[in-house]
Every structure is written in C-alpha cells, then in structure tokens.
Motif scaffolding. Structure first.
Motif, PDB file in Angstrom:
ATOM      1  N   ILE A   5      88.707  10.140  63.068  1.00  0.00           N
ATOM      2  CA  ILE A   5      89.971  10.802  62.770  1.00  0.00           C
ATOM      3  C   ILE A   5      91.174   9.982  63.218  1.00  0.00           C
ATOM      4  O   ILE A   5      92.269  10.127  62.696  1.00  0.00           O
ATOM      5  N   GLY A   6      91.001   9.119  64.211  1.00  0.00           N
ATOM      6  CA  GLY A   6      92.108   8.300  64.685  1.00  0.00           C
ATOM      7  C   GLY A   6      93.183   9.135  65.357  1.00  0.00           C
ATOM      8  O   GLY A   6      92.989  10.289  65.733  1.00  0.00           O
ATOM      9  N   LYS A   7      94.362   8.544  65.498  1.00  0.00           N
ATOM     10  CA  LYS A   7      95.475   9.265  66.116  1.00  0.00           C
ATOM     11  C   LYS A   7      95.938  10.376  65.173  1.00  0.00           C
ATOM     12  O   LYS A   7      96.163  10.166  63.997  1.00  0.00           O
ATOM     13  N   TYR A  42     101.542  28.284  59.062  1.00  0.00           N
ATOM     14  CA  TYR A  42     100.590  27.582  58.202  1.00  0.00           C
ATOM     15  C   TYR A  42     101.146  26.261  57.692  1.00  0.00           C
ATOM     16  O   TYR A  42     100.387  25.314  57.435  1.00  0.00           O
ATOM     17  N   LYS A  43     102.449  26.165  57.551  1.00  0.00           N
ATOM     18  CA  LYS A  43     103.054  24.915  57.075  1.00  0.00           C
ATOM     19  C   LYS A  43     102.819  23.782  58.068  1.00  0.00           C
ATOM     20  O   LYS A  43     102.556  22.641  57.678  1.00  0.00           O
ATOM     21  N   LEU A  44     102.934  24.082  59.363  1.00  0.00           N
ATOM     22  CA  LEU A  44     102.657  23.063  60.376  1.00  0.00           C
ATOM     23  C   LEU A  44     101.190  22.651  60.338  1.00  0.00           C
ATOM     24  O   LEU A  44     100.863  21.459  60.452  1.00  0.00           O
ATOM     25  N   LEU A  45     100.305  23.626  60.171  1.00  0.00           N
ATOM     26  CA  LEU A  45      98.882  23.308  60.071  1.00  0.00           C
ATOM     27  C   LEU A  45      98.623  22.408  58.876  1.00  0.00           C
ATOM     28  O   LEU A  45      97.875  21.423  58.973  1.00  0.00           O
ATOM     29  N   GLU A  46      99.232  22.724  57.740  1.00  0.00           N
ATOM     30  CA  GLU A  46      99.058  21.890  56.549  1.00  0.00           C
ATOM     31  C   GLU A  46      99.522  20.461  56.816  1.00  0.00           C
ATOM     32  O   GLU A  46      98.847  19.487  56.441  1.00  0.00           O
ATOM     33  N   GLU A  47     100.656  20.326  57.464  1.00  0.00           N
ATOM     34  CA  GLU A  47     101.199  18.996  57.760  1.00  0.00           C
ATOM     35  C   GLU A  47     100.239  18.203  58.649  1.00  0.00           C
ATOM     36  O   GLU A  47     100.025  17.006  58.446  1.00  0.00           O
ATOM     37  N   ASN A  48      99.648  18.884  59.626  1.00  0.00           N
ATOM     38  CA  ASN A  48      98.766  18.203  60.569  1.00  0.00           C
ATOM     39  C   ASN A  48      97.348  18.023  60.049  1.00  0.00           C
ATOM     40  O   ASN A  48      96.500  17.455  60.751  1.00  0.00           O
ATOM     41  N   LEU A  49      97.086  18.491  58.826  1.00  0.00           N
ATOM     42  CA  LEU A  49      95.793  18.258  58.187  1.00  0.00           C
ATOM     43  C   LEU A  49      95.842  17.144  57.150  1.00  0.00           C
ATOM     44  O   LEU A  49      94.796  16.739  56.627  1.00  0.00           O
ATOM     45  N   ARG A  50      97.022  16.631  56.856  1.00  0.00           N
ATOM     46  CA  ARG A  50      97.151  15.639  55.776  1.00  0.00           C
ATOM     47  C   ARG A  50      96.440  14.329  56.094  1.00  0.00           C
ATOM     48  O   ARG A  50      95.813  13.715  55.210  1.00  0.00           O
ATOM     49  N   ASP A  51      96.514  13.877  57.322  1.00  0.00           N
ATOM     50  CA  ASP A  51      95.792  12.652  57.693  1.00  0.00           C
ATOM     51  C   ASP A  51      94.306  12.912  57.925  1.00  0.00           C
ATOM     52  O   ASP A  51      93.464  12.150  57.425  1.00  0.00           O
ATOM     53  N   PRO A  52      93.927  13.959  58.662  1.00  0.00           N
ATOM     54  CA  PRO A  52      92.494  14.217  58.859  1.00  0.00           C
ATOM     55  C   PRO A  52      91.712  14.426  57.575  1.00  0.00           C
ATOM     56  O   PRO A  52      90.521  14.102  57.520  1.00  0.00           O
TER      57      PRO A  52
END
Length: 299
Positions: A5-7, A42-52
């Motif tokens: 997953i990296g940083k 949920y918007k923050l969760l979506e943002e933090n799922l874009r790289d993973p």
C-alpha cells in the motif's frame, strides 16, 4: 518485503473507538468513520481510498512497470474494478485490504481481484491473502473474509460460516468446495506475477513450510464487518459534540453485545486454533453507500 500500500492516509478516515482481545490472541478493532456536521464523512474516506485502490487491484510488478505513467496505472486499476464492482462485497474487500496493511502491517500476497481474473473458481475463496511476521519471529498466513450487511449479527454469523466452510473445504450441505488447499495452490502458481524470484522463494516457505525453516507458520483470518447504524432526524439536530458522543456510545454498546457471540462462534465452529483480526465499521444506509463510495472513486 515492503507493504504494497505504501504511504497512505487511509486510517485518517476513522476514529478508533475500541480494541478488544478475545481469548488472548484474537483482536477485535472497532472504527468509526470521521463525523463532519453530524454525518459520516464518506467524501474523506473516498479521497483516502484513491491510492490504495491501485495497490489492491494492481500487482507490484505492474506498478513498477508503469511508475512513470501514473495515468495509465490509474486506468488499469479502474478497468479491473468496473466489471467487478457490480458485486455487493467489493467495498468490504478493499477496506479489509487497507486495514490489514495500514493497521496490522500485514503485507498483501495477492488480492481477490488479481486471483479472480485468473480462475473463476476463486469466487469461492477468501477475499485476499496477506502474511504477518510476529514478534517471536514466526509468521501467519492471513486469509480475508468481508461482509457488509444491514444486521451486525447476520454479518458476523455469515463471516464465520464462510471461514468454517473455507477451512473444511465443504459447504453447509456437506458438498465439497474449493477451500484452503486449493487457495494455497492458486497463490503459489501466481506468485511470479507479483514478486521477484527472491521474494517468491520466501513466500513459498510461508505457504508450504519446510522442515529446514527456522520459523513456524500458522493459518489465520482477517475479517471486515460493515453494518448499518440508524440515526434519527432528531439525533441529527444535536450539537456536534453531543452527536459524536451519542454515536460513539451506541457503537460501543452494540459491540459489547456481540463480543461473546464472536467467542462462541469461534468455539462452535472449531476454529479455536486460529488467530482472528476483526475490523468492524458502522455505515448509514449501507446498501446505498457501499456502492456509492466505490462508484465515486471510479469516476
């Protein structure tokens, strides 16, 4: 070997509400999605799922190949998800992957998405496979199982039933099905797509331990449970601090009520020799939000 997953900022999407230990070796972790203006963010969760989502869907070798072409890499990851996201369980599988890597530090070996495109039989298998090095120098091979249901008890019950069938390689009707033996073979056959020859040799020793190894390996399970929490219009009008305290208290009460149920299911399904890493997260309107979250990421 590094985490895939990296940083990332995945855990910033949540508040950790509670961590419980069951039978000295099983970890029950309860997280709550951050609250903003009396709503789950949920918007923050979506943002933090874009790289993973890229690391989940794409192998390490493909990521390395296209590391100078980020647009192509994102396209390849989204392309895998577009057909796959028609299923109900896709968000839970992604979240389990993120928790196992970001919170437990258990590195992905292969994801369900990678294996499912290799062999359709894998639909009966686990929701991804990770490995964890323990403090004593031994290892665990962690098989994933995720459920996102309205009812918390139903989700937990079905998760442990699936794990029992997976381990015993037989379904509730007594019929044989692909399970842990098939899965290990499938993983070993596909390691070269993900890892270097050196890492592949190391992982083969974890999947199929040898007498010459100076470590032991046990099969373990990672579980993600998403369930629905209902919030009334009156509660939404509370002051933000009061609202957060109310939701946190409600979550703790619900989890307290199911802790004994988890212990009982582990015993009744004869799974006491395994370690379990369980992550539980409540959602509002779970049927809609589990699809909307992933759909927004893939836009």
């Amino acid at each position: 070997m590094n985490l895939s997953i990296g940083k990332n900022n995945f855990l910033d999407s949540f508040k950790k509400i509670q961590e419980k230990e069951i039978n000295n070796k099983n970890k029950l972790n309860i997280f709550m999605i951050n609250i903003n203006a009396n709503e789950f963010d949920y918007k923050l969760l979506e943002e933090n799922l874009r790289d993973p989502i890229i690391s989940y869907a794409i192998s390490r070798k493909v990521k390395e190949k296209y590391k100078e072409q980020p647009g192509t890499l994102v396209h390849k990851a989204k392309e895998k998800f577009f057909d796959y996201s028609q299923n109900d369980g896709e968000l839970g599988e992604l979240l389990l992957y993120c928790f196992l890597e970001s919170h437990l530090n258990a590195a992905k070996i292969l994801s369900k998405l990678e294996l499912k495109t290799t062999n359709k039989k894998y639909v009966n298998g686990s929701d991804g496979v990770h490995y964890l090095k323990l403090n004593n120098g031994n290892y665990q091979l962690i098989f994933g199982e995720s459920k996102m249901y309205k009812n918390l008890y139903d989700a937990i019950g079905d998760a442990f039933e699936s794990i029992k069938e997976f381990k015993n390689e037989v379904n509730s009707k007594g019929k044989e099905k692909s399970g842990i033996t098939f899965e290990k073979g499938l993983i070993s056959d596909n390691l070269n797509k993900e890892f270097s020859s050196e890492d592949e040799e190391f992982l083969m020793d974890i999947i199929y331990p040898k007498g010459k190894n100076d470590f032991d390996v046990d099969d373990a399970f990672g579980i993600f449970i998403g369930y629905q929490i209902d919030i009334t219009n009156v509660e939404k009008k509370l002051l933000p601090e009061d609202f957060r305290n109310l939701i946190k208290s409600r979550i703790i009460n619900e989890i307290d009520n199911i802790s004994q149920s988890i212990e009982t299911r582990i015993k009744n399904k004869q799974l006491e020799g395994h370690s379990f890493y369980i992550y539980i997260v409540p959602f509002t309107e779970i049927e809609n939000n589990r699809k909307k979250i992933l759909g927004d990421i893939l836009k």
